[in-house]
Scaffold this motif. Structure first.
Motif, PDB file in Angstrom:
ATOM      1  N   GLN A   1       0.847  -1.191   0.000  1.00 45.27           N
ATOM      2  CA  GLN A   1       0.000   0.000   0.000  1.00 45.27           C
ATOM      3  C   GLN A   1       0.892   1.255   0.000  1.00 45.27           C
ATOM      4  O   GLN A   1       2.014   1.212   0.521  1.00 45.27           O
ATOM      5  CB  GLN A   1      -0.869   0.014   1.264  1.00 45.27           C
ATOM      6  CG  GLN A   1      -1.879  -1.113   1.355  1.00 45.27           C
ATOM      7  CD  GLN A   1      -2.989  -0.948   0.336  1.00 45.27           C
ATOM      8  OE1 GLN A   1      -3.357   0.165  -0.018  1.00 45.27           O
ATOM      9  NE2 GLN A   1      -3.505  -2.061  -0.149  1.00 45.27           N
ATOM     10  N   PRO A   2       0.371   2.373  -0.522  1.00 48.96           N
ATOM     11  CA  PRO A   2       1.172   3.606  -0.567  1.00 48.96           C
ATOM     12  C   PRO A   2       1.727   4.011   0.800  1.00 48.96           C
ATOM     13  O   PRO A   2       2.881   4.427   0.901  1.00 48.96           O
ATOM     14  CB  PRO A   2       0.178   4.661  -1.058  1.00 48.96           C
ATOM     15  CG  PRO A   2      -0.877   3.916  -1.763  1.00 48.96           C
ATOM     16  CD  PRO A   2      -0.939   2.549  -1.158  1.00 48.96           C
ATOM     17  N   PHE A   3       0.901   3.850   1.877  1.00 54.80           N
ATOM     18  CA  PHE A   3       1.393   4.286   3.188  1.00 54.80           C
ATOM     19  C   PHE A   3       2.495   3.371   3.697  1.00 54.80           C
ATOM     20  O   PHE A   3       3.376   3.813   4.423  1.00 54.80           O
ATOM     21  CB  PHE A   3       0.252   4.409   4.202  1.00 54.80           C
ATOM     22  CG  PHE A   3      -0.662   3.220   4.287  1.00 54.80           C
ATOM     23  CD1 PHE A   3      -0.363   2.160   5.112  1.00 54.80           C
ATOM     24  CD2 PHE A   3      -1.823   3.178   3.516  1.00 54.80           C
ATOM     25  CE1 PHE A   3      -1.203   1.065   5.186  1.00 54.80           C
ATOM     26  CE2 PHE A   3      -2.666   2.089   3.581  1.00 54.80           C
ATOM     27  CZ  PHE A   3      -2.361   1.016   4.415  1.00 54.80           C
ATOM     28  N   GLU A   4       2.460   2.096   3.285  1.00 51.93           N
ATOM     29  CA  GLU A   4       3.539   1.187   3.697  1.00 51.93           C
ATOM     30  C   GLU A   4       4.845   1.570   3.001  1.00 51.93           C
ATOM     31  O   GLU A   4       5.921   1.527   3.603  1.00 51.93           O
ATOM     32  CB  GLU A   4       3.167  -0.260   3.359  1.00 51.93           C
ATOM     33  CG  GLU A   4       1.999  -0.777   4.182  1.00 51.93           C
ATOM     34  CD  GLU A   4       1.484  -2.130   3.700  1.00 51.93           C
ATOM     35  OE1 GLU A   4       1.283  -3.010   4.537  1.00 51.93           O
ATOM     36  OE2 GLU A   4       1.276  -2.294   2.478  1.00 51.93           O
ATOM     37  N   ILE A   5       4.731   1.936   1.719  1.00 54.24           N
ATOM     38  CA  ILE A   5       5.914   2.349   0.972  1.00 54.24           C
ATOM     39  C   ILE A   5       6.461   3.647   1.553  1.00 54.24           C
ATOM     40  O   ILE A   5       7.663   3.808   1.736  1.00 54.24           O
ATOM     41  CB  ILE A   5       5.566   2.493  -0.526  1.00 54.24           C
ATOM     42  CG1 ILE A   5       5.200   1.119  -1.092  1.00 54.24           C
ATOM     43  CG2 ILE A   5       6.722   3.111  -1.288  1.00 54.24           C
ATOM     44  CD1 ILE A   5       4.667   1.151  -2.505  1.00 54.24           C
ATOM     45  N   ASN A   6       5.531   4.568   1.877  1.00 53.02           N
ATOM     46  CA  ASN A   6       5.945   5.844   2.459  1.00 53.02           C
ATOM     47  C   ASN A   6       6.695   5.637   3.769  1.00 53.02           C
ATOM     48  O   ASN A   6       7.705   6.287   4.040  1.00 53.02           O
ATOM     49  CB  ASN A   6       4.712   6.726   2.667  1.00 53.02           C
ATOM     50  CG  ASN A   6       5.081   8.071   3.264  1.00 53.02           C
ATOM     51  OD1 ASN A   6       5.066   8.248   4.468  1.00 53.02           O
ATOM     52  ND2 ASN A   6       5.446   9.007   2.412  1.00 53.02           N
ATOM     53  N   ARG A   7       6.204   4.703   4.596  1.00 57.51           N
ATOM     54  CA  ARG A   7       6.860   4.450   5.884  1.00 57.51           C
ATOM     55  C   ARG A   7       8.269   3.881   5.702  1.00 57.51           C
ATOM     56  O   ARG A   7       9.085   3.970   6.607  1.00 57.51           O
ATOM     57  CB  ARG A   7       6.022   3.461   6.706  1.00 57.51           C
ATOM     58  CG  ARG A   7       4.719   4.062   7.206  1.00 57.51           C
ATOM     59  CD  ARG A   7       3.825   3.007   7.783  1.00 57.51           C
ATOM     60  NE  ARG A   7       2.447   3.475   7.899  1.00 57.51           N
ATOM     61  CZ  ARG A   7       1.423   2.693   8.223  1.00 57.51           C
ATOM     62  NH1 ARG A   7       1.623   1.407   8.479  1.00 57.51           N
ATOM     63  NH2 ARG A   7       0.204   3.179   8.303  1.00 57.51           N
ATOM     64  N   ARG A   8       8.539   3.299   4.525  1.00 56.43           N
ATOM     65  CA  ARG A   8       9.887   2.781   4.275  1.00 56.43           C
ATOM     66  C   ARG A   8      10.821   3.841   3.730  1.00 56.43           C
ATOM     67  O   ARG A   8      11.958   3.545   3.352  1.00 56.43           O
ATOM     68  CB  ARG A   8       9.814   1.620   3.281  1.00 56.43           C
ATOM     69  CG  ARG A   8       9.195   0.390   3.898  1.00 56.43           C
ATOM     70  CD  ARG A   8       8.844  -0.605   2.831  1.00 56.43           C
ATOM     71  NE  ARG A   8       8.166  -1.743   3.440  1.00 56.43           N
ATOM     72  CZ  ARG A   8       8.612  -2.991   3.343  1.00 56.43           C
ATOM     73  NH1 ARG A   8       9.699  -3.261   2.662  1.00 56.43           N
ATOM     74  NH2 ARG A   8       7.954  -3.961   3.924  1.00 56.43           N
ATOM     75  N   GLY A   9      10.326   5.076   3.631  1.00 56.30           N
ATOM     76  CA  GLY A   9      11.244   6.156   3.290  1.00 56.30           C
ATOM     77  C   GLY A   9      11.148   6.672   1.870  1.00 56.30           C
ATOM     78  O   GLY A   9      12.086   7.294   1.373  1.00 56.30           O
ATOM     79  N   LEU A  10      10.003   6.425   1.188  1.00 57.32           N
ATOM     80  CA  LEU A  10       9.818   7.004  -0.139  1.00 57.32           C
ATOM     81  C   LEU A  10       8.639   7.975  -0.081  1.00 57.32           C
ATOM     82  O   LEU A  10       7.565   7.646   0.399  1.00 57.32           O
ATOM     83  CB  LEU A  10       9.533   5.903  -1.166  1.00 57.32           C
ATOM     84  CG  LEU A  10       9.347   6.360  -2.622  1.00 57.32           C
ATOM     85  CD1 LEU A  10       9.897   5.311  -3.576  1.00 57.32           C
ATOM     86  CD2 LEU A  10       7.898   6.659  -2.954  1.00 57.32           C
ATOM     87  N   SER A  11       8.875   9.183  -0.537  1.00 59.22           N
ATOM     88  CA  SER A  11       7.809  10.181  -0.499  1.00 59.22           C
ATOM     89  C   SER A  11       7.672  10.817  -1.878  1.00 59.22           C
ATOM     90  O   SER A  11       8.665  10.988  -2.579  1.00 59.22           O
ATOM     91  CB  SER A  11       8.149  11.246   0.545  1.00 59.22           C
ATOM     92  OG  SER A  11       7.052  12.099   0.741  1.00 59.22           O
ATOM     93  N   ARG A  12       6.439  11.141  -2.266  1.00 61.60           N
ATOM     94  CA  ARG A  12       6.235  11.688  -3.617  1.00 61.60           C
ATOM     95  C   ARG A  12       5.318  12.908  -3.578  1.00 61.60           C
ATOM     96  O   ARG A  12       4.514  13.069  -2.673  1.00 61.60           O
ATOM     97  CB  ARG A  12       5.604  10.640  -4.523  1.00 61.60           C
ATOM     98  CG  ARG A  12       4.201  10.275  -4.111  1.00 61.60           C
ATOM     99  CD  ARG A  12       3.438   9.588  -5.219  1.00 61.60           C
ATOM    100  NE  ARG A  12       3.188  10.496  -6.326  1.00 61.60           N
ATOM    101  CZ  ARG A  12       2.449  10.178  -7.386  1.00 61.60           C
ATOM    102  NH1 ARG A  12       1.943   8.981  -7.491  1.00 61.60           N
ATOM    103  NH2 ARG A  12       2.238  11.055  -8.341  1.00 61.60           N
TER     104      ARG A  12
END
Lengths: 256, 428
Positions: free
Chosen positions: A79-90
């Protein structure tokens, strides 16, 4: 500011990704590698699939096949929030802020998860010193401190674009993806935005989609050219400038 | 750039803190003094109902105003809270547990919360129309189940209880309405403080972000589904507290508490009061409960008036009463409010004339066949007389014509005042 993540694996690695909507293949055999700390620009004609590529990497849409890795870890399917929590932001091409909330609140919301406050309902949000300081710092960075109490929906277009960048970097992500950050800006505003981006992404990995070639060639360490959902060339600005395929497919038509 | 300079940016002036706590203290003082000033049984009953309605409306605004969830079935949690409280009271009496009455609303809250935890996860998967439709369905489902599952809900007659049979606390039996009023006021203050505090937490702030833009929330690390679920659980808890207070107040819980009418009424109160400000639902609950109690005595067409008020608010003041009031804040700060007041005063006469015309028309239609006389602010009218019809027509048409002109003057005066306020930096 945290430096680039150490380690050998690339910050972003896209391998054989395909995205179909029904029978229509939007992205075909997409391969892309972005090294740690690199400033990487994705260029290509309209409709080439640049924003779709962003959406595939950030988890906004899921690839039909293939895999996406962030710092070596598989992230496609998350999910986008899981990816964001791993340090990727867009960021987003069309301004995508919290319109009824103040500028201050917009940035603060983006700071909350990264500072570990998550879904807390037992803490007063106004008395979290590290949240307050980080929010103030970012407002200062994007030059919006004097507009802190204005609802984001009432900002000027250029200010909203700056806020968009502020929200994107607020979490302290090490991989930052900006989707046409200078679209629709005047020359002066573009110059300002580029120096802002350069300063705020210092020591981070940056992936940027951009139409303005002076921005691309001035900012990027490496450039990938996307045409009809496929990367036809990837290299330094010099290599891209010389590449005959690129000249034919893209620069040849638009820049000359 | 340093911490020292950044923290000064957010430091609140002492005056603002004083005013903030002052408003809360004035509210609490008003609750204590009210029954001394208006001590009749009728006003005590009204105040008790208003107190409960405020807790219920504030709980609804956790969904609508804070998280952007439009629920058509919020009374489910209110009603289940009421049933939980009734069952708890009866159990306390029959088992001899040492739980005094003031703790019972907590069990109402738990009743509302438990059901919210069970159904909330599926309901809050999506916001918008999907959520609204599911809430409507759940509301109907529970309301009709309450008539079928007789052992739990007591069928048509409901579950009765006796609040005075519980252990006394501080010598209070809670027989007299005055004591019940203070019990409700205590829980009102407690719940209002808790719900206000909730808006000032990380979860409360992110709820607003989910309301504004659930897509973007996902890209700052949050799962909007979890945020909506937690907000739903809090709303369910406080609705249950309100239901528990109702059970204490009436000593009965029945299927009417969980139905669509209750759900509609709380939506109505919250929206009329205004969802964008914390105090909006308080104003809405006071007004709607007061109108409901007052209008039902005056006219059979009271629901029609509710509908007209609701449509008027939706069309002309979507921010509700609170929104209308708060519009004036920048003008007050900029010192330009006085330039608008004269246009308001001019508009009052034709607007009141228009309103009287509408009331006269509605009452004429409602009472024509019965022939009951109409009493409009002390002036008698005969619904079958053409003179009444003519008066109504003149008031509606003439009032509307003149009122429109005066409203335009208000808009012009507003534009001028707002421009000045903007120049002085009080308005974005």
């Amino acid at each position: 500011m945290s430096g680039a993540v150490s380690g050998k694996s690339p910050a972003i690695e896209v391998h054989a990704v395909e995205k179909r909507f029904g029978n229509v293949g939007i992205i075909r055999d997409l391969n892309l590698s972005v090294a740690q700390g690199e400033r990487h620009a994705i260029i290509g004609p309209n409709g080439a699939g640049k924003s779709t590529t962003f959406n595939l990497i950030s988890g906004h849409i899921k690839p039909t096949s293939g895999e996406v890795r962030l710092n070596g870890d598989l992230i496609s399917g998350l999910q986008p929030f899981e990816i964001n929590r791993r340090g990727l932001s867009r960021s987003f091409q069309v301004t995508n802020v919290f319109a009824r909330m103040s500028v201050w609140e917009n940035v603060r919301c983006a700071v909350l998860w990264a500072t570990g406050h998550r879904y807390a309902f037992w803490k007063n949000v106004d008395s979290l010193p590290e949240v307050r300081e980080r929010t103030a710092q970012i407002l200062d960075d994007i030059h919006l401190t004097h507009r802190r109490d204005v609802p984001a929906g009432l900002l000027t277009y250029a200010e909203q674009r700056e806020l968009e960048i502020g929200i994107t970097i607020a979490s302290g992500a090490t991989v930052v993806m900006l989707d046409e950050p200078t679209a629709g800006m005047s020359h002066a505003e573009t110059d300002r935005a580029v120096s802002l981006i350069r300063r705020l992404t210092e020591g981070k990995t940056l992936v940027i989609v951009e139409h303005d070639m002076s921005v691309v060639f001035g900012l990027a360490d490496r450039i990938s050219v996307l045409v009809y959902g496929h990367i036809i060339a990837s290299g330094t600005p010099e290599e891209i400038r010389r590449d005959p395929k690129v000249k034919e497919a893209y620069l040849g038509e638009e820049a000359h | 750039m340093t911490a020292a300079t950044t923290s000064s940016v957010t430091a609140k002036p002492a005056g603002e803190n004083l005013r903030f706590y002052g408003i809360w203290l004035i509210g609490i003082a008003a609750l204590i003094v009210l029954p001394q000033v208006f001590s009749s049984g009728g006003s005590l009953t009204s105040f008790s109902l208003i107190g409960i309605a405020i807790v219920f409306a504030l709980s609804y605004n956790i969904l609508l105003g804070q998280t952007g969830l439009l629920s058509f079935g919020h009374a489910v949690h209110y009603g289940l809270g009421g049933f939980a409280a009734c069952h708890m009271m009866n159990a306390v009496v029959s088992r001899g547990w040492p739980i005094p009455l003031p703790f019972i609303p907590l069990f109402g809250g738990i009743g509302g919360l438990v059901f919210a935890m069970i159904i909330g996860w599926v309901m809050t998967k999506r916001a918008g129309t999907v959520f609204a439709m599911i809430s409507l369905g759940i509301g109907e489902l529970v309301a009709s189940s309450s008539l079928i599952l007789r052992s739990v809900f007591g069928g048509e007659s409901g579950i009765t209880t006796d609040r005075t049979a519980l252990p006394k606390m501080l010598g209070w039996s809670f027989g007299p309405q005055l004591q019940v009023y203070y019990l409700i006021s205590f829980w009102l203050v407690l719940s209002a403080i808790a719900m206000y505090a909730l808006t000032r937490t990380p979860l409360g702030r992110i709820s607003n972000a989910v309301r504004d833009n659930p897509e973007r929330v996902q890209f700052i690390g949050y799962d909007p589904h979890v945020v909506r679920y937690l907000a739903y659980c809090f709303a369910g808890f406080f609705a249950g507290v309100a239901g528990g207070l109702t059970a204490i107040n009436f000593e009965i819980a029945n299927s009417a508490l969980l139905g669509a009418i209750q759900s509609g009424l709380v939506l109505f109160s919250t929206f009329i009061g205004g969802t964008a400000f914390f105090f909006g639902p308080i104003l809405g609950a006071i007004l709607v409960t007061y109108l409901q109690l007052g209008l039902t005595n005056l006219t059979t067409a009271w629901q029609l008036y509710f509908g007209i008020i609701f449509i008027g608010i939706v069309m002309y003041a979507p921010g509700g009463i609170a929104g209308l009031l708060m519009m004036h804040r920048p003008l007050i700060r900029a010192g330009t409010l006085w330039t608008v007041i004269p246009s308001y005063l001019v508009a009052i006469v034709p607007t009141v004339a228009l309103a009287c015309g509408v009331i006269l028309t509605i009452e004429t239609v409602a009472r024509y066949s019965g022939g009951d006389p109409i009493n409009l602010f002390g002036i008698p009218f005969n619904p079958t007389s053409p003179m009444t019809w003519l008066t109504a027509a003149v008031l509606v048409v003439g009032g509307a014509f003149v009122a429109r002109l005066t409203w335009r003057r208000i808009a012009e005066a507003w534009d001028r005042a707002a421009t000045v306020a903007r120049d002085r930096g009080y308005l974005a």
